[in-house]
Design an enzyme around this catalytic site. Structure first.
Site, PDB file in Angstrom:
ATOM      1  N   PRO A  13       0.793  -1.227   0.000  1.00 48.31           N
ATOM      2  CG  PRO A  13      -0.110  -1.102   2.137  1.00 48.31           C
ATOM      3  CD  PRO A  13       0.552  -2.052   1.187  1.00 48.31           C
ATOM      4  CG  ASN A  14      -0.109   4.235   1.433  1.00 43.69           C
ATOM      5  OD1 ASN A  14      -1.119   4.794   1.043  1.00 43.69           O
ATOM      6  ND2 ASN A  14      -0.060   3.603   2.608  1.00 43.69           N
ATOM      7  NE  ARG A  21       4.037   6.422   1.580  1.00 41.32           N
ATOM      8  CZ  ARG A  21       4.431   5.230   1.950  1.00 41.32           C
ATOM      9  NH1 ARG A  21       5.061   4.443   1.107  1.00 41.32           N
ATOM     10  NH2 ARG A  21       4.194   4.801   3.154  1.00 41.32           N
ATOM     11  CE1 TYR A  26       9.232   4.793   2.742  1.00 41.00           C
ATOM     12  CE2 TYR A  26       7.621   6.577   2.823  1.00 41.00           C
ATOM     13  CZ  TYR A  26       8.162   5.426   3.366  1.00 41.00           C
ATOM     14  OH  TYR A  26       7.650   4.901   4.523  1.00 41.00           O
ATOM     15  CG  ASN A  77       8.500  -2.111  -0.123  1.00 40.01           C
ATOM     16  OD1 ASN A  77       8.023  -2.262   1.012  1.00 40.01           O
ATOM     17  ND2 ASN A  77       9.033  -0.970  -0.524  1.00 40.01           N
ATOM     18  CB  ALA A  80       1.742   0.052   6.101  1.00 35.49           C
ATOM     19  CG  ASP A  90       0.010 -17.521   8.109  1.00 35.94           C
ATOM     20  OD1 ASP A  90       1.118 -17.711   8.668  1.00 35.94           O
ATOM     21  OD2 ASP A  90      -1.071 -17.505   8.724  1.00 35.94           O
ATOM     22  CD  GLU A 101      10.815  -7.901   5.086  1.00 34.73           C
ATOM     23  OE1 GLU A 101      11.074  -9.047   5.536  1.00 34.73           O
ATOM     24  OE2 GLU A 101      10.458  -6.949   5.805  1.00 34.73           O
ATOM     25  CG  HIS A 103      11.387  -2.609   4.107  1.00 32.94           C
ATOM     26  ND1 HIS A 103      10.015  -2.542   4.053  1.00 32.94           N
ATOM     27  CD2 HIS A 103      11.701  -3.788   4.670  1.00 32.94           C
ATOM     28  CE1 HIS A 103       9.523  -3.650   4.593  1.00 32.94           C
ATOM     29  NE2 HIS A 103      10.521  -4.423   4.966  1.00 32.94           N
ATOM     30  CB  SER A 105      12.905   4.046   4.589  1.00 34.56           C
ATOM     31  OG  SER A 105      11.934   3.176   5.154  1.00 34.56           O
ATOM     32  NE  ARG A 110      10.741   5.792   8.226  1.00 35.38           N
ATOM     33  CZ  ARG A 110       9.733   5.585   7.366  1.00 35.38           C
ATOM     34  NH1 ARG A 110       9.815   4.603   6.488  1.00 35.38           N
ATOM     35  NH2 ARG A 110       8.673   6.352   7.393  1.00 35.38           N
TER      36      ARG A 110
HETATM   37  C1  DQA Z   1       8.514   0.819   3.497  1.00 36.73           C
HETATM   38  C2  DQA Z   1       8.675   0.998   5.003  1.00 36.73           C
HETATM   39  C3  DQA Z   1       7.358   0.781   5.709  1.00 36.73           C
HETATM   40  O1  DQA Z   1       7.517   0.948   7.119  1.00 36.73           O
HETATM   41  C4  DQA Z   1       6.330   1.791   5.226  1.00 36.73           C
HETATM   42  O2  DQA Z   1       5.077   1.538   5.826  1.00 36.73           O
HETATM   43  C5  DQA Z   1       6.227   1.836   3.752  1.00 36.73           C
HETATM   44  C6  DQA Z   1       7.422   1.702   2.925  1.00 36.73           C
HETATM   45  C7  DQA Z   1       9.810   1.174   2.733  1.00 36.73           C
HETATM   46  O3  DQA Z   1       9.906   0.807   1.565  1.00 36.73           O
HETATM   47  O4  DQA Z   1      10.703   1.808   3.294  1.00 36.73           O
HETATM   48  O5  DQA Z   1       5.139   2.098   3.212  1.00 36.73           O
HETATM   49  O6  DQA Z   1       8.212  -0.546   3.222  1.00 36.73           O
END
Ligand code: DQA
Length: 151
Positions: A13-14, A21, A26, A77, A80, A90, A101, A103, A105, A110
């Site tokens: 999401p997002n 954003r 990011y 990724n 949240a 799962d 995985e 991210h 950031s 954080r």
């Molecule tokens: C994120 C880090 C997460 O904590 C955050 O909710 C995101 C982006 C990152 O790519 O740094 O939406 O996954």
């Protein structure tokens, strides 16, 4: 094994708002930019990439289910959902190939709640804090783990 294994690159999401954003955290690249860099990298590595983004937990779960039949590896990724989703963990535990995985950031620098990842319990490896380069490094890792690296 096929000469062009499929890797799913999944975004939570997002991340559709990437570039607009919180660019201080990011970066200024859009998700389309990330997809283009990943597509070029995957091609160079002899991988077939399918890139997805969803704001919906169940849709991500169902995409991971499809990956069971269609993909040799997953780069994810979960945004949240990293910190909340036992359902995504799962689903990933039911996937047999490598899972990286990513991210953008450094989640450990954080807020405290970002330091915990359910997804890490299902991941082969975790990359964070390197911006969009993390996706490229994840594809390198996938190629290496699948033994398909070109050249
Ligand atoms: C994120 C880090 C997460 O904590 C955050 O909710 C995101 C982006 C990152 O790519 O740094 O939406 O996954």
């Amino acid at each position: 094994m096929s000469t062009h294994p499929v890797v799913y690159v999944l975004n939570g999401p997002n991340l559709n708002l990437l570039g607009k954003r919180q660019p201080d955290i990011y970066g200024h690249e859009t998700l389309a930019d990330v997809e283009a860099s990943c597509a070029a990298k995957a091609q160079a590595l002899g991988l077939t990439m399918a890139f997805h983004q969803s704001n919906h937990e169940g849709e991500i779960v169902e995409t991971i289910h499809r990956a069971r039949d269609e993909a040799a590896a997953i780069v994810i990724n979960p945004a949240a959902y990293t910190h909340t989703s036992v359902a995504i963990m799962d689903a990933l535990l039911a996937f047999e190939g490598p899972i990286i995985e990513v991210h953008l950031s450094n989640v450990h620098r954080r807020e405290e709640f970002r330091s915990h990842s359910w997804v890490s319990k299902a991941a082969t490896g975790v990359i964070c804090g390197l911006g969009s380069r993390g996706y490229i490094l994840a594809l390198d890792a996938v190629a290496d783990l699948l033994g398909t690296e070109a050249g």
